[in-house]
Design an enzyme around this catalytic site. Structure first.
Site, mmCIF file in Angstrom:
data_model
loop_
_atom_site.group_PDB
_atom_site.id
_atom_site.type_symbol
_atom_site.label_atom_id
_atom_site.label_comp_id
_atom_site.label_asym_id
_atom_site.label_seq_id
_atom_site.Cartn_x
_atom_site.Cartn_y
_atom_site.Cartn_z
ATOM 1 N N GLN A 167 0.781 -1.358 -0.007
ATOM 2 C CA GLN A 167 -0.084 0.031 -0.025
ATOM 3 C C GLN A 167 0.759 1.145 0.114
ATOM 4 O OE1 GLN A 167 -2.059 0.993 3.633
ATOM 5 N NE2 GLN A 167 -3.501 2.288 2.619
ATOM 6 N N ASP A 227 13.473 -10.940 -1.566
ATOM 7 C CA ASP A 227 13.071 -11.473 -0.104
ATOM 8 C C ASP A 227 13.844 -10.702 1.012
ATOM 9 O OD1 ASP A 227 12.435 -12.496 2.175
ATOM 10 O OD2 ASP A 227 13.245 -14.622 1.613
ATOM 11 N N TYR A 265 2.224 -7.473 16.317
ATOM 12 C CA TYR A 265 2.758 -6.334 15.496
ATOM 13 C C TYR A 265 3.243 -5.233 16.206
ATOM 14 C CZ TYR A 265 1.991 -2.579 11.820
ATOM 15 O OH TYR A 265 2.340 -1.593 10.991
HETATM 16 C C1 AKB Z 1 -2.312 -1.750 10.855
HETATM 17 O O1 AKB Z 1 -3.727 -1.530 11.004
HETATM 18 O O2 AKB Z 1 -1.825 -2.821 11.306
HETATM 19 C C2 AKB Z 1 -1.577 -0.767 10.329
HETATM 20 C C3 AKB Z 1 -1.006 0.416 11.254
HETATM 21 C C4 AKB Z 1 -1.927 1.152 12.104
HETATM 22 O O3 AKB Z 1 0.218 0.124 11.521
HETATM 23 N N1 AKB Z 1 -2.281 0.409 9.485
#
Ligand code: AKB
Length: 313
Positions: A13, A53, A143
């Site tokens: 994106q 990669d 994350y």
């Molecule tokens: C997500 O929703 O994981 C991302 C971010 C806020 O880093 N768009």
């Protein structure tokens, strides 16, 4: 000024629009796009492309040597919602790719790095409104943990080895050229596509879930700006808070209704609600304003107009 730039994760994106913007600024042949898969025709046809990669150090090093790369923008990452499903794969991709570029810079094979962080570095115990640059950070997602760790490593490599790494904590990003994939803020892009296609949208986040968001043009401008600033101006080498607007699902629905009065919104929160609940509602970005004169140009209304106009074509 001529320089040789490598974008890793160029087909995602942000990567797609960033590659096109950098090619416009520095010339098509100076900006090498790379990804694990091929991207849109516009990206593939406008300049050099390498299949790469991000977790393979030797492969990145080969491309760096071949094109005499000076700067790397590392945009490859697994986002929040997908990372909850594949924790080890997310950790492997998000961390190893970062170490690869940090180590290339440490070995003086490249001069400068851009690495994206996220509002996901904050957690449920962080102050939610106008979240400060320096505050309690206890991310509760895979994350977020990878981005928080990445920030620590960026600062460490800067202090210990003088690596010129620059970073922004992106909010949710809204764009019409390339769809996001696997994020918690993706609803704010899907909603525009569905409004035009079906006149209705079922939101996977509940009413009242206010999150920080930004239109892609602002994000690209911020990214290129922070890379152009003189190094001594940057007082933050972990990652800068960045802000443009904040809204909840019902507010984006209202702004679409201003253009499509028949638009209908439904709510069916899923596992992503818990992720969103752990993130801030709004961000204090005064450090970015102070250090590199950051100022957003898109609010919700302007974003809605851009999205609806371009997706209707
Ligand atoms: C997500 O929703 O994981 C991302 C971010 C806020 O880093 N768009």
């Amino acid at each position: 000024m001529q320089k040789s730039i490598l974008i890793i994760g160029a087909c995602g994106q942000i990567g797609t629009e960033l590659t096109m913007a950098l090619r416009e600024q520095y010339g098509n042949d100076s900006v090498i796009a790379s990804d694990i898969r091929e991207g849109s025709d516009g990206l593939m046809d406008s300049g050099p492309f390498e299949l790469l990669d991000a977790t393979n150090y030797e492969a990145i090093e080969d491309v760096v040597m071949h094109y005499e790369i000076e700067e790397i923008y590392l945009m490859a990452a697994m986002l929040s919602a997908t990372a909850e499903k594949f924790p080890m794969r997310a950790w492997n991709l998000n961390m190893n790719s970062l170490f690869n570029v940090l180590n290339l810079a440490k070995e003086k094979k490249i001069d400068k790095i851009f690495w994206p962080s996220s509002i996901a570095v904050f957690g449920p115990n962080t102050p939610k409104d106008e979240t400060p640059q320096h505050t309690l950070m206890e991310p509760s997602t895979v994350y977020g943990i990878s981005k928080q760790s990445g920030e620590r490593w960026c600062e460490y490599y800067f202090k210990k080895f003088g690596v010129d790494v620059r970073s922004i904590r992106y909010p949710g990003l809204i764009s019409w050229k390339t769809q996001p994939g696997g994020g918690t803020t993706d609803y704010a892009v899907e909603i525009y596509h569905e409004a035009i296609k079906n006149g209705r949208y079922k939101s996977f986040l509940a009413k009242g879930t206010k999150l920080p968001m930004m239109f892609m043009d602002d994000a690209i401008r911020a990214t290129i700006s922070i890379m152009e600033v003189k190094p001594e101006k940057l007082s933050i080498r972990s990652s800068y808070n960045l802000s443009a607007m904040s809204f909840a699902p019902e507010e984006i629905a209202e702004s679409i209704k201003n253009h499509f009065p028949d638009f209908e919104m439904f709510y069916n929160p899923d596992f992503r609600q818990q992720i969103a609940n752990s993130w801030p509602s709004s961000i204090d970005d005064s450090k970015a304003v102070e250090d590199w004169w950051w100022a957003p140009e898109f609010n919700l209304e302007k974003t809605t107009m851009e999205m609806l106009e371009n997706l209707s074509k």
